[in-house]
Scaffold this active site. Structure first.
Site, PDB file in Angstrom:
ATOM      1  N   ASP A  62       0.811  -1.217   0.000  1.00  0.00           N
ATOM      2  CA  ASP A  62       0.000   0.000   0.000  1.00  0.00           C
ATOM      3  C   ASP A  62       0.849   1.273   0.000  1.00  0.00           C
ATOM      4  OD1 ASP A  62      -2.388  -1.343  -0.096  1.00  0.00           O
ATOM      5  OD2 ASP A  62      -2.705  -1.323   2.071  1.00  0.00           O
ATOM      6  N   GLY A  63       1.989   1.238   0.691  1.00  0.00           N
ATOM      7  CA  GLY A  63       2.853   2.419   0.717  1.00  0.00           C
ATOM      8  C   GLY A  63       3.363   2.774  -0.667  1.00  0.00           C
ATOM      9  N   LYS A 139       5.293  15.858  26.841  1.00  0.00           N
ATOM     10  CA  LYS A 139       4.112  15.695  27.685  1.00  0.00           C
ATOM     11  C   LYS A 139       2.863  15.595  26.824  1.00  0.00           C
ATOM     12  CE  LYS A 139       5.923  18.229  31.700  1.00  0.00           C
ATOM     13  NZ  LYS A 139       5.731  19.406  32.588  1.00  0.00           N
ATOM     14  N   ASP A 157      -2.156  11.890  23.146  1.00  0.00           N
ATOM     15  CA  ASP A 157      -0.830  11.849  22.515  1.00  0.00           C
ATOM     16  C   ASP A 157      -0.865  12.326  21.079  1.00  0.00           C
ATOM     17  OD1 ASP A 157       0.163  10.816  24.842  1.00  0.00           O
ATOM     18  OD2 ASP A 157       0.575   8.812  24.064  1.00  0.00           O
ATOM     19  N   LEU A 172      -8.262   2.650  12.275  1.00  0.00           N
ATOM     20  CA  LEU A 172      -8.852   1.383  12.676  1.00  0.00           C
ATOM     21  C   LEU A 172      -8.049   0.738  13.802  1.00  0.00           C
ATOM     22  CD1 LEU A 172     -10.964  -0.857  12.181  1.00  0.00           C
ATOM     23  CD2 LEU A 172      -9.393  -1.814  10.479  1.00  0.00           C
TER      24      LEU A 172
END
Length: 269
Positions: A62-63, A139, A157, A172
């Site tokens: 896919d890349g 952080k 994050d 997903l």
């Protein structure tokens, strides 16, 4: 493009991932007997001044397909040599079928739209997703999301903003929903949010979304690290790409095969 009649005069290009040069050469040797192969290029190289072609055969995962789609304005046919291969409908051991389909031009056009991602006056385009992600030693970050229907805040994050195409990729893996390719929406999925009740948000593709981060974070577009940013805007782009699929292709069969989603566990169940 030639659409009818014999396809022996059809012109094709081949793009491949360096790791799969051997497989790409096999594809080249088969196709050059039947068609005019006008270029053979490794996918990470510049695609400058390539001769015109009816389609590009992409050998890899896919890349490799993603990289090629960003560099050409041509229909793409994926030949799987990598792992999942959501964008690939043929395997290197199915070249006889590919040749027959090319001769008859027996394909279904699978059109996908892209996200337009803007920051600091620069516009980028994402077929799968735009990811905002903090550094490992950074952080946790506050993300403020603005859109026509209001605002949302995430203490996380990072955020993944994905198209329907990208909903079966990174989003997903983070617990987001699978969207069918023709859905007119995109989704925002937080990465490791502080509040466990925080889940993906699906929003209309007509929205213009602005994301502000409390500290500079990494902007990654379709797997490519772009820059450190504090703010981006995301909207549906007018750009579309075309994947050529076998006539028998359907999306449900693809995700059943690739990830086992929606597949019968027992025969007859």
């Amino acid at each position: 493009m030639h659409r009818n009649g014999e396809g022996t005069n059809r012109s094709l290009g081949i793009s491949y991932r360096r790791d799969y040069e051997r497989e790409a050469l096999i594809v080249y040797e088969v196709l050059k007997v039947e068609f005019d192969v006008v270029f053979f290029v490794e996918s990470s190289q510049p695609f400058d001044n390539l001769p015109p072609a009816d389609a590009v055969i992409v050998v890899g995962g896919d890349g490799t397909v993603l990289r090629t789609l960003k560099k050409v304005q041509l229909p793409v046919i994926g030949v799987k040599a990598g792992r999942l291969g959501f964008f690939s409908s043929y395997h290197v051991n199915e070249l006889e079928k590919l040749v027959l389909d090319l001769h008859a031009w027996r394909f279904k056009e699978d059109k996908r739209w892209l996200l337009k991602v803007e920051h600091d006056g620069l516009a980028l385009y994402a077929l799968n997703d735009a990811v905002l992600q903090k550094d490992v030693d950074q952080k946790i970050v506050d993300f403020h999301v603005r859109m026509q229907d209001g605002t949302f805040d995430y203490h996380a994050d990072g955020l993944v903003i994905s198209t329907p195409t990208g909903s079966s990729a990174y989003a997903l893996a983070l617990g987001g929903p699978i969207m069918l390719p023709n859905v007119e929406a995109f989704e925002i999925t937080p990465m490791a949010p502080q509040f466990l009740a925080t889940r993906s948000l699906v929003i209309p593709s007509s929205e213009n979304v602005i994301v502000d981060a409390s500290a500079p974070v990494n902007l990654v577009v379709d797997g490519d690290l772009i820059a450190k940013v504090s703010s981006i805007s995301v909207s549906k782009s007018d750009r579309k790409i075309v994947l050529l699929r076998p006539i028998e292709y359907d999306f449900s069969s693809s995700i059943k095969e690739k990830i086992g989603y929606g597949r019968r566990v027992l025969n007859g169940y």
